[in-house]
Design an enzyme around this catalytic site. Structure first.
Site, PDB file in Angstrom:
ATOM      1  N   ASP A 180       0.831  -1.154  -0.089  1.00 15.66           N
ATOM      2  CA  ASP A 180       0.113   0.146   0.041  1.00 15.66           C
ATOM      3  C   ASP A 180       0.810   1.376  -0.047  1.00 15.66           C
ATOM      4  O   ASP A 180       1.914   1.400   0.611  1.00 15.66           O
ATOM      5  CB  ASP A 180      -0.949   0.158   1.250  1.00 15.66           C
ATOM      6  N   HIS A 183       2.451   3.029  -8.983  1.00  7.27           N
ATOM      7  CA  HIS A 183       2.252   1.823  -9.240  1.00  7.27           C
ATOM      8  C   HIS A 183       3.410   1.201  -9.942  1.00  7.27           C
ATOM      9  O   HIS A 183       3.851   0.197  -9.860  1.00  7.27           O
ATOM     10  CB  HIS A 183       1.078   1.661 -10.076  1.00  7.27           C
ATOM     11  N   LEU A 235       9.910 -21.282  -4.572  1.00  7.11           N
ATOM     12  CA  LEU A 235       8.920 -20.297  -3.799  1.00  7.11           C
ATOM     13  C   LEU A 235       7.762 -20.317  -4.742  1.00  7.11           C
ATOM     14  O   LEU A 235       7.825 -20.192  -6.044  1.00  7.11           O
ATOM     15  CB  LEU A 235       9.737 -18.779  -4.087  1.00  7.11           C
TER      16      LEU A 235
HETATM   17  C1  IPE Z   1      -5.449  -2.688  -0.274  1.00 10.04           C
HETATM   18  O1  IPE Z   1      -4.867  -1.367  -0.426  1.00 10.04           O
HETATM   19  C2  IPE Z   1      -5.353  -3.377  -1.635  1.00 10.04           C
HETATM   20  C3  IPE Z   1      -4.387  -3.531  -2.248  1.00 10.04           C
HETATM   21  C4  IPE Z   1      -3.107  -3.206  -1.729  1.00 10.04           C
HETATM   22  C5  IPE Z   1      -4.141  -4.091  -3.533  1.00 10.04           C
HETATM   23  P1  IPE Z   1      -6.242  -0.095  -0.372  1.00 10.04           P
HETATM   24  O2  IPE Z   1      -5.379   1.140  -0.754  1.00 10.04           O
HETATM   25  O3  IPE Z   1      -7.138  -0.296  -1.854  1.00 10.04           O
HETATM   26  O4  IPE Z   1      -7.018  -0.292   0.714  1.00 10.04           O
HETATM   27  P2  IPE Z   1      -7.934   0.638   1.485  1.00 10.04           P
HETATM   28  O5  IPE Z   1      -8.655   1.440   0.797  1.00 10.04           O
HETATM   29  O6  IPE Z   1      -6.865   1.753   2.099  1.00 10.04           O
HETATM   30  O7  IPE Z   1      -8.682   0.227   2.778  1.00 10.04           O
HETATM   31  C1  IPE Z   2      -1.583   0.081  -3.432  1.00 12.19           C
HETATM   32  O1  IPE Z   2      -1.035   1.569  -3.353  1.00 12.19           O
HETATM   33  C2  IPE Z   2      -1.676  -0.333  -4.657  1.00 12.19           C
HETATM   34  C3  IPE Z   2      -3.110  -0.866  -5.197  1.00 12.19           C
HETATM   35  C4  IPE Z   2      -4.121  -0.632  -4.353  1.00 12.19           C
HETATM   36  C5  IPE Z   2      -3.503  -1.218  -6.636  1.00 12.19           C
HETATM   37  P1  IPE Z   2      -2.587   2.584  -3.373  1.00 12.19           P
HETATM   38  O2  IPE Z   2      -2.758   2.858  -5.013  1.00 12.19           O
HETATM   39  O3  IPE Z   2      -3.742   2.182  -2.539  1.00 12.19           O
HETATM   40  O4  IPE Z   2      -1.948   3.698  -2.859  1.00 12.19           O
HETATM   41  P2  IPE Z   2      -2.600   4.914  -1.891  1.00 12.19           P
HETATM   42  O5  IPE Z   2      -3.122   3.993  -0.837  1.00 12.19           O
HETATM   43  O6  IPE Z   2      -3.450   5.519  -2.661  1.00 12.19           O
HETATM   44  O7  IPE Z   2      -1.305   5.711  -1.451  1.00 12.19           O
HETATM   45 MG    MG Z   3      -4.031   2.373  -0.680  1.00  8.43          MG
END
Ligand code: IPE
Ligand code: IPE
Ligand code: MG
Length: 228
Positions: free
Chosen positions: A13, A30, A124
């Protein structure tokens, strides 16, 4: 000290915030995050971890702006194509969990090819959670039990019909970016997993950060409800 975790699960995240802090589009976060994912696969492989399960796209992430979803799908496609040979060479078995039938056909084809070409990998198991939601997974497992004619729903029966059937439960869950929640990830499998949260954004998460998490895990007293 606990032995090394056999199964590490990660909620990757903070890609969007990392990009925002640098005035970059979310997509750039990303892209950098995909590089971190590759580095962590290598690091886990080198350390002899048997299972690495990465949350790459949630059921709820379908609600993001369509341009972001498309960018993520393209990045995913690039990842599973460009890392295929390296995975084969290193004995990495690639798998997915989640409802991948929702993914666009071009990504699905690339994924299926990588799954079949890496099926013999025995060092793995790298699993991407894609179009994944744990509540939906548990419902699928119960439906599969019913279809298999199982009369009594037990924890073992559910375990054997989850998308993660055959995997050990995660020993360690890492979530980056300072959020302290599970976000519909592996709810069943995390029953006795050790949780580790760090403020580091996923694009900046390093091998040294992974080692900090593992060292922290190794010092934990895993009691499973008993007395130590
Ligand atoms: C969880 O992260 C999903 C992934 C890392 C793919 P999100 O950014 O979507 O989750 P919330 O919205 O903070 O709970
Ligand atoms: C995690 O990073 C990746 C996915 C959920 C695909 P985010 O896109 O949720 O990044 P933040 O949380 O908005 O910073
Ligand atoms: Mg996020």
């Amino acid at each position: 000290m606990n032995p090394l975790p056999s199964h590490i699960a990660i909620i990757m995240d903070g890609n969007g915030r990392w990009a925002g802090q640098r005035d970059l589009p979310r997509e750039a976060g990303h892209r950098q995050g995909a590089q971190t994912a590759e580095a962590m696969v290598e690091a886990c492989h080198e350390r002899g971890i048997s299972y690495l399960t990465l949350y790459a796209f949630s059921d709820e992430n379908w609600e993001r702006p369509v341009e972001e979803v498309i960018a993520l799908m393209q990045l995913l496609d690039e990842f599973v194509i460009s890392k295929r040979d390296k995975m084969k060479k290193k004995g990495i078995r690639f798998r997915t969990i989640g409802d991948i039938s929702r993914l666009p056909d071009f990504v699905l084809d690339s994924i299926n090819q990588t799954i079949s070409e890496t099926a013999d990998g025995n060092k793995l198991t790298l699993t991407l959670a894609l179009s994944y939601g744990s509540r939906a997974e548990i419902c699928r497992a119960i439906e599969r039990c019913q279809k298999a004619g199982i009369q009594r729903i037990t924890p073992e029966a559910i375990d054997a019909h989850l998308d993660t059937a055959g995997y050990p439960d995660p020993d360690l869950l890492i979530r980056t970016s300072g959020e302290h929640r599970i976000s519909n990830y592996l709810l069943w499998q995390l029953a006795y997993t050790e949780l580790y949260f760090t403020n580091t954004m996923w694009p900046e998460f390093s091998e040294a950060d992974l080692d900090l998490a593992i060292d922290d895990y190794r010092k934990r007293d895993r009691r499973y409800g008993r007395v130590s």
